[in-house]
Design a protein around this motif. Structure first.
Motif, PDB file in Angstrom:
ATOM      1  N   PHE A   1       4.548  12.806  -1.847  1.00  9.12           N
ATOM      2  CA  PHE A   1       4.879  12.263  -3.161  1.00  9.12           C
ATOM      3  C   PHE A   1       4.366  13.154  -4.282  1.00  9.12           C
ATOM      4  O   PHE A   1       3.228  13.632  -4.255  1.00  9.12           O
ATOM      5  CB  PHE A   1       4.276  10.868  -3.338  1.00  9.12           C
ATOM      6  N   ARG A   2       5.245  13.365  -5.279  1.00 13.90           N
ATOM      7  CA  ARG A   2       4.853  14.025  -6.531  1.00 13.90           C
ATOM      8  C   ARG A   2       5.631  13.368  -7.662  1.00 13.90           C
ATOM      9  O   ARG A   2       6.805  13.037  -7.504  1.00 13.90           O
ATOM     10  CB  ARG A   2       5.182  15.529  -6.502  1.00 13.90           C
ATOM     11  N   HIS A   3       4.971  13.183  -8.812  1.00 15.58           N
ATOM     12  CA  HIS A   3       5.682  12.692  -9.990  1.00 15.58           C
ATOM     13  C   HIS A   3       6.676  13.752 -10.462  1.00 15.58           C
ATOM     14  O   HIS A   3       6.391  14.954 -10.420  1.00 15.58           O
ATOM     15  CB  HIS A   3       4.695  12.386 -11.117  1.00 15.58           C
ATOM     16  N   TYR A   4       7.828  13.299 -10.944  1.00 18.45           N
ATOM     17  CA  TYR A   4       8.825  14.225 -11.481  1.00 18.45           C
ATOM     18  C   TYR A   4       8.468  14.577 -12.925  1.00 18.45           C
ATOM     19  O   TYR A   4       8.096  13.705 -13.721  1.00 18.45           O
ATOM     20  CB  TYR A   4      10.224  13.600 -11.446  1.00 18.45           C
TER      21      TYR A   4
ATOM     22  N   GLN B   1       1.740  26.765 -17.839  1.00 18.30           N
ATOM     23  CA  GLN B   1       2.686  27.013 -16.753  1.00 18.30           C
ATOM     24  C   GLN B   1       2.431  25.958 -15.687  1.00 18.30           C
ATOM     25  O   GLN B   1       1.325  25.853 -15.152  1.00 18.30           O
ATOM     26  CB  GLN B   1       2.502  28.412 -16.167  1.00 18.30           C
ATOM     27  N   ARG B   2       3.429  25.151 -15.423  1.00 20.44           N
ATOM     28  CA  ARG B   2       3.241  24.108 -14.416  1.00 20.44           C
ATOM     29  C   ARG B   2       3.028  24.727 -13.040  1.00 20.44           C
ATOM     30  O   ARG B   2       3.745  25.646 -12.643  1.00 20.44           O
ATOM     31  CB  ARG B   2       4.454  23.191 -14.376  1.00 20.44           C
ATOM     32  N   ARG B   3       2.035  24.223 -12.355  1.00 20.37           N
ATOM     33  CA  ARG B   3       1.754  24.702 -11.008  1.00 20.37           C
ATOM     34  C   ARG B   3       2.046  23.573 -10.026  1.00 20.37           C
ATOM     35  O   ARG B   3       1.411  22.519 -10.060  1.00 20.37           O
ATOM     36  CB  ARG B   3       0.298  25.161 -10.888  1.00 20.37           C
ATOM     37  N   LEU B   4       3.010  23.825  -9.156  1.00 17.68           N
ATOM     38  CA  LEU B   4       3.405  22.801  -8.192  1.00 17.68           C
ATOM     39  C   LEU B   4       2.350  22.648  -7.109  1.00 17.68           C
ATOM     40  O   LEU B   4       1.818  23.637  -6.596  1.00 17.68           O
ATOM     41  CB  LEU B   4       4.736  23.168  -7.556  1.00 17.68           C
ATOM     42  N   THR B   5       2.051  21.415  -6.778  1.00 20.89           N
ATOM     43  CA  THR B   5       1.159  21.126  -5.664  1.00 20.89           C
ATOM     44  C   THR B   5       1.995  20.605  -4.502  1.00 20.89           C
ATOM     45  O   THR B   5       3.175  20.279  -4.655  1.00 20.89           O
ATOM     46  CB  THR B   5       0.120  20.071  -6.067  1.00 20.89           C
ATOM     47  N   SER B   6       1.380  20.532  -3.350  1.00 22.62           N
ATOM     48  CA  SER B   6       2.109  20.033  -2.176  1.00 22.62           C
ATOM     49  C   SER B   6       2.304  18.533  -2.246  1.00 22.62           C
ATOM     50  O   SER B   6       3.146  17.965  -1.546  1.00 22.62           O
ATOM     51  CB  SER B   6       1.357  20.402  -0.893  1.00 22.62           C
ATOM     52  N   GLY B   7       1.551  17.862  -3.099  1.00 21.80           N
ATOM     53  CA  GLY B   7       1.696  16.420  -3.239  1.00 21.80           C
ATOM     54  C   GLY B   7       0.861  15.653  -2.227  1.00 21.80           C
ATOM     55  O   GLY B   7       0.240  16.223  -1.320  1.00 21.80           O
ATOM     56  N   ALA B   8       0.848  14.348  -2.379  1.00 19.61           N
ATOM     57  CA  ALA B   8       0.075  13.481  -1.482  1.00 19.61           C
ATOM     58  C   ALA B   8       0.963  12.984  -0.349  1.00 19.61           C
ATOM     59  O   ALA B   8       2.100  12.568  -0.573  1.00 19.61           O
ATOM     60  CB  ALA B   8      -0.489  12.290  -2.263  1.00 19.61           C
ATOM     61  N   GLU B   9       0.431  13.016   0.857  1.00 16.49           N
ATOM     62  CA  GLU B   9       1.213  12.570   2.012  1.00 16.49           C
ATOM     63  C   GLU B   9       1.304  11.051   2.032  1.00 16.49           C
ATOM     64  O   GLU B   9       0.293  10.351   2.010  1.00 16.49           O
ATOM     65  CB  GLU B   9       0.590  13.071   3.308  1.00 16.49           C
ATOM     66  N   VAL B  10       2.520  10.539   2.058  1.00 12.81           N
ATOM     67  CA  VAL B  10       2.768   9.107   2.186  1.00 12.81           C
ATOM     68  C   VAL B  10       3.172   8.779   3.623  1.00 12.81           C
ATOM     69  O   VAL B  10       2.704   7.807   4.203  1.00 12.81           O
ATOM     70  CB  VAL B  10       3.856   8.655   1.199  1.00 12.81           C
TER      71      VAL B  10
ATOM     72  N   ALA C   1       0.826  -1.208   0.000  1.00 14.39           N
ATOM     73  CA  ALA C   1       0.000   0.000   0.000  1.00 14.39           C
ATOM     74  C   ALA C   1       0.861   1.259   0.000  1.00 14.39           C
ATOM     75  O   ALA C   1       0.550   2.237  -0.695  1.00 14.39           O
ATOM     76  CB  ALA C   1      -0.925  -0.011   1.212  1.00 14.39           C
ATOM     77  N   LYS C   2       1.963   1.252   0.758  1.00 13.29           N
ATOM     78  CA  LYS C   2       2.841   2.426   0.782  1.00 13.29           C
ATOM     79  C   LYS C   2       3.535   2.625  -0.561  1.00 13.29           C
ATOM     80  O   LYS C   2       3.691   3.759  -1.040  1.00 13.29           O
ATOM     81  CB  LYS C   2       3.886   2.288   1.891  1.00 13.29           C
ATOM     82  N   LEU C   3       3.962   1.542  -1.186  1.00 13.33           N
ATOM     83  CA  LEU C   3       4.602   1.659  -2.498  1.00 13.33           C
ATOM     84  C   LEU C   3       3.611   2.188  -3.526  1.00 13.33           C
ATOM     85  O   LEU C   3       3.977   2.988  -4.401  1.00 13.33           O
ATOM     86  CB  LEU C   3       5.168   0.305  -2.935  1.00 13.33           C
ATOM     87  N   ARG C   4       2.356   1.759  -3.440  1.00 10.60           N
ATOM     88  CA  ARG C   4       1.340   2.304  -4.347  1.00 10.60           C
ATOM     89  C   ARG C   4       1.142   3.800  -4.091  1.00 10.60           C
ATOM     90  O   ARG C   4       1.037   4.597  -5.027  1.00 10.60           O
ATOM     91  CB  ARG C   4       0.011   1.569  -4.150  1.00 10.60           C
ATOM     92  N   ALA C   5       1.120   4.181  -2.825  1.00 14.34           N
ATOM     93  CA  ALA C   5       0.978   5.603  -2.493  1.00 14.34           C
ATOM     94  C   ALA C   5       2.180   6.406  -2.969  1.00 14.34           C
ATOM     95  O   ALA C   5       2.069   7.608  -3.226  1.00 14.34           O
ATOM     96  CB  ALA C   5       0.810   5.770  -0.981  1.00 14.34           C
ATOM     97  N   ALA C   6       3.333   5.723  -3.110  1.00 13.51           N
ATOM     98  CA  ALA C   6       4.557   6.381  -3.580  1.00 13.51           C
ATOM     99  C   ALA C   6       4.666   6.369  -5.099  1.00 13.51           C
ATOM    100  O   ALA C   6       5.742   6.597  -5.641  1.00 13.51           O
ATOM    101  CB  ALA C   6       5.778   5.701  -2.968  1.00 13.51           C
ATOM    102  N   GLY C   7       3.571   6.061  -5.783  1.00 10.98           N
ATOM    103  CA  GLY C   7       3.536   6.200  -7.232  1.00 10.98           C
ATOM    104  C   GLY C   7       3.837   4.958  -8.024  1.00 10.98           C
ATOM    105  O   GLY C   7       3.851   4.996  -9.256  1.00 10.98           O
ATOM    106  N   VAL C   8       4.088   3.821  -7.371  1.00 13.44           N
ATOM    107  CA  VAL C   8       4.408   2.587  -8.103  1.00 13.44           C
ATOM    108  C   VAL C   8       3.123   2.020  -8.698  1.00 13.44           C
ATOM    109  O   VAL C   8       2.209   1.622  -7.956  1.00 13.44           O
ATOM    110  CB  VAL C   8       5.079   1.551  -7.187  1.00 13.44           C
ATOM    111  N   ASP C   9       3.052   1.984 -10.022  1.00 13.68           N
ATOM    112  CA  ASP C   9       1.862   1.448 -10.687  1.00 13.68           C
ATOM    113  C   ASP C   9       2.187   0.169 -11.467  1.00 13.68           C
ATOM    114  O   ASP C   9       1.362  -0.302 -12.257  1.00 13.68           O
ATOM    115  CB  ASP C   9       1.249   2.488 -11.624  1.00 13.68           C
ATOM    116  N   THR C  10       3.380  -0.362 -11.253  1.00 14.44           N
ATOM    117  CA  THR C  10       3.787  -1.614 -11.888  1.00 14.44           C
ATOM    118  C   THR C  10       3.592  -2.758 -10.897  1.00 14.44           C
ATOM    119  O   THR C  10       3.354  -2.521  -9.704  1.00 14.44           O
ATOM    120  CB  THR C  10       5.257  -1.528 -12.329  1.00 14.44           C
TER     121      THR C  10
END
Length: 751
Positions: free
Chosen positions: A570-573, A589-598, A528-537
């Motif tokens: 977490f935020r995608h690069y 113009q890219r707008r940075l978000t605070s990202g999702a808390e992992v 679950a933590k790896l999924r929250a960290a953006g792992v979709d594989t």
């Protein structure tokens, strides 16, 4: 009678021809006007690197700035009279920056003096007034171009940016009566014939610029009467419908200047960049004359293949410029001695970071870019850092031959800025120019111990059960797997340390404590933590996941470790920061978000303390003599049979992920510390380090723990280990053994 019949017949034919011509002109007027107004040409997408930003105290050496200036084709000159020049003396560097339309607005040319000390920027002064500046940006490097569907490459420029001398020279050679004829000029044809006869070579053309433009835009190069007649009629229509300046601007943007490999160079803006590495505003008389010389025949007058031929025509044009009083005699004589083309830069003939550019193209396809972007041109502003890219490429090139004689040893490097969730550099092959398989984003490899910080984070979230001083067991363990077999994990050294602190288990990358903790927090929680960290594989839900049996790409690993570098979020690069057209109008113009808390900020700080321990005293301790304690945090990773060598490190500014291995998955006999760490060390040596902040967030406070039992003890005890932890609220009676002191009041009084 026959004569009268012939006359009537000719008159009828003439009338029919006139009617046909009238209808054809009406057709041309309606169709050609629309096409010329909206579909003149396709412009390229120009991909720019980040602008190098200089700030006082920033870790940046003068040699790095000079290297970037040379890549930008700035000229070293003591006078600094023109933009695009620099000079250096001692530890000071003076720069006359070019004007540039940055993503956030236009900036004028500016002169500054920058002083350096101890590998850092010391002062930035504006010249000539001497004001101190807190920030200064260079114009960004052109990383590459993305061409339209027709394969043509051009950089659109407005007529106001083209030097008057270049305009006058072009008209002198190609069309002297441009502002006086109606699109076709019989006098120009006659004068060109006389001039060519006098010079015994072709020095002037008979076609007007408008006719040349029509031919380039809409017609074939077939030498037929019909094509010439059609060219003349179309030139008349365009000249009638559009102003001379519109036609001239279109000509400057359409004109063909030759080939660069598979791309066609169109327009004065791109030609100036390609041949001289400078914007059109900075062209000198000799350079203008050479570009006008190429107009006659880009293949015949190719300066790279036929320099003597091109120089002869250039010098002839310079002579005409002098005789027509366009330039002075000193300027003329100096221009004759000028080099034909600028010296090639350090990377001329190479594509800047092809794997990074491929990432930009992939991301660009996902953005909602206007379908007609090629009509106005596109400027793509990225986060690409040439200094980081050069450091990554040179570190791979230097270290891989030292680590292995095998040419099969491959590498991938990802350099990121976690604070901006951005990619700074990408290396996807040990030969960076190989635009084949991009291992940085495409190589799915087991990550080994790199997964352990996630497990330790899950444990430390349970603040009532675990802290950095908690005692964990490094003793043999047996686990039954789904297929009924027994799994007996081992440490990389084949030994067991017994009881040790959680901090030491993480710093020393011990396998057995990680497996025990993994079973304690549960495999589903790790997934679950790896999924929250953006792992979709795919992630295998098996006990060996605790030792990194999951396959991830270096880019995915970088994004996971960005969580530790960014307070648990977490935020995608991304590669693209902004998009504008060639006129500077922004539409993305890219707008940075605070990202999702992992992980929460406190848990993240505790894991970071352990990852600093990896560098300070664990598997990454080889970095300490180079950069000092607490400068970096990081983690090594080694997979079964030494098939993969990983190391991830980060400071306050950047995060570096390095993978080494073979494409056929054969052993490389390198651990993370003996292999990938070497590349990381050289990279940070080149780029410099901005030490990590070590101040733990509230409510954490520095706490003493008993080294054998892991219980909290008073800070003044001699035998202790100190770690940040939640407040322990120790009773006053607790002694240095972590026990309640039960001595009588008179025994305490005698102490």
């Amino acid at each position: 009678m026959p004569m009268r019949f012939l006359f009537v017949t000719l008159a009828k034919l003439a009338l029919a021809g006139l009617v046909t011509l009238s209808f054809y002109l009406i057709y041309l007027d309606s169709s050609l006007t629309q096409r010329f107004a909206s579909e003149r040409y396709e412009a390229s997408a120009m991909v720019y690197a980040r602008p190098l930003t200089l700030q006082p105290t920033a870790p940046l050496r003068m040699s790095q700035v000079v290297a970037e200036l040379q890549q930008l084709r700035y000229r070293e000159s003591a006078e600094l009279a023109d933009s695009g020049s620099y000079s250096r003396q001692g530890n000071q560097l003076e720069i006359h920056r070019r004007p540039f339309d940055f993503a956030n607005g236009a900036a004028m040319a500016e002169r500054v003096r920058i002083s350096f000390a101890n590998g850092r920027v010391r002062h930035i002064l504006s010249l000539p007034d001497g004001r101190s500046l807190n920030r200064f940006q260079l114009d960004p490097l052109l990383l590459g171009q993305i061409t339209g569907s027709n394969g043509e490459d051009r950089l659109l420029v407005g007529l106001e940016r083209v030097p008057n001398l270049l305009i006058e020279t072009l008209l002198l050679i190609e069309d002297r009566d441009f502002y006086h004829h109606a699109g076709v000029s019989l006098s120009s044809i006659g004068r060109a014939a006389l001039a060519n006869l006098a010079a015994m070579e072709t020095v002037q053309g008979g076609s007007t610029l408008t006719q040349q433009l029509v031919k380039n835009l809409y017609l074939t190069r077939a030498q037929t009467l019909w094509r010439k007649a059609n060219e003349a009629l179309m030139a008349l229509v365009i000249d009638f419908r559009f102003s001379k300046n519109e036609i001239l601007e279109t000509y400057f943007n359409e004109i063909y200047f030759g080939q660069d490999g598979g791309r066609a160079i169109h327009g004065i803006g791109l030609a100036s960049r390609y041949y001289f590495g400078k914007p059109v505003e900075e062209l000198q008389p000799a350079e203008m004359a050479m570009l006008v010389a190429i107009v006659k025949g880009p293949s015949y007058y190719n300066p790279h293949r036929y320099p003597e031929r091109v120089q002869q025509r250039r010098d002839m044009i310079l002579q005409l410029m002098f005789t027509q009083d366009l330039i002075s005699q000193p300027t003329y004589l100096a221009a004759l001695d000028a080099k034909l083309v600028a010296e090639k830069g350090p990377r001329t003939g190479q594509t800047w970071a092809p794997h990074y550019l491929a990432q930009v193209k992939q991301e660009l396809a996902q953005l909602q870019v206007p379908e007609n972007w090629a009509q106005q041109g596109l400027r793509v502003f990225t986060y690409f850092d040439p200094l980081a890219q050069q450091a990554a490429e040179s570190s791979v090139a230097n270290q891989l031959p030292r680590l292995s004689e095998s040419k099969e040893l491959q590498a991938a490097v990802v350099v990121a800025d976690p604070s901006q969730a951005s990619l700074l550099a990408v290396v996807g092959d040990r030969q960076p120019q190989n635009l084949g398989f991009n291992r940085a984003s495409g190589a799915m490899r087991q990550v080994g111990s790199l997964v352990k910080p996630v497990i330790y984070g899950l444990a430390l979230e349970q603040k009532n059960s675990y802290h950095l001083g908690t005692i964990v067991e490094d003793r043999p363990i047996e686990l039954e797997q789904a297929n009924g077999t027994i799994w007996r994990p081992e440490n990389y050294d084949g030994e067991f340390r017994g009881s040790l602190m959680l901090y030491d288990a993480l710093a020393q990358s011990r396998n057995i404590p990680a497996v025990r903790l993994g079973m304690s927090v549960g495999v589903p929680a790790i997934v679950a933590k790896l999924r929250a960290a953006g792992v979709d594989t795919p992630i295998p839900e098996v006990p060996s996941l605790a030792l990194g049996s999951v396959e991830l790409s270096p880019l995915q690993v970088s994004e996971i470790y960005g969580i530790w570098a960014q307070q648990g979020r977490f935020r995608h690069y991304r590669t693209i920061q902004a998009l504008t057209n060639h006129q500077g109008i922004t539409f993305y113009q890219r707008r940075l978000t605070s990202g999702a808390e992992v992980f929460d900020e406190v848990t993240t700080a505790l894991v970071n303390y352990g990852l600093r321990g990896v560098v300070n005293e664990g598997t990454g301790r080889a970095l300490v003599p180079l950069f000092g304690n607490d400068a970096l945090a990081g983690k090594s990773g080694t997979t079964n049979d030494y098939r993969d060598s990983w190391f991830v490190a980060y400071d306050e500014d950047k995060l570096v992920t390095v993978w080494l291995g073979r494409d056929d998955n054969q052993p490389v006999n390198l651990t993370g510390s003996s292999g990938a760490l070497k590349v990381v060390a050289e990279m940070y040596s080149q780029l410099g380090v901005r030490p990590l902040s070590t101040q733990p967030p509230a409510p954490l406070e520095l706490t003493a723990f008993h080294p054998e039992t892991g219980v909290a003890i008073p800070l003044d005890c001699a035998e202790k280990r100190r770690f940040p932890a939640y407040p322990q609220n120790l009773p006053e009676q607790v002694n240095c053994a972590g026990e309640l002191d039960e001595r009588s009041w008179w025994e305490k009084l005698l102490d």
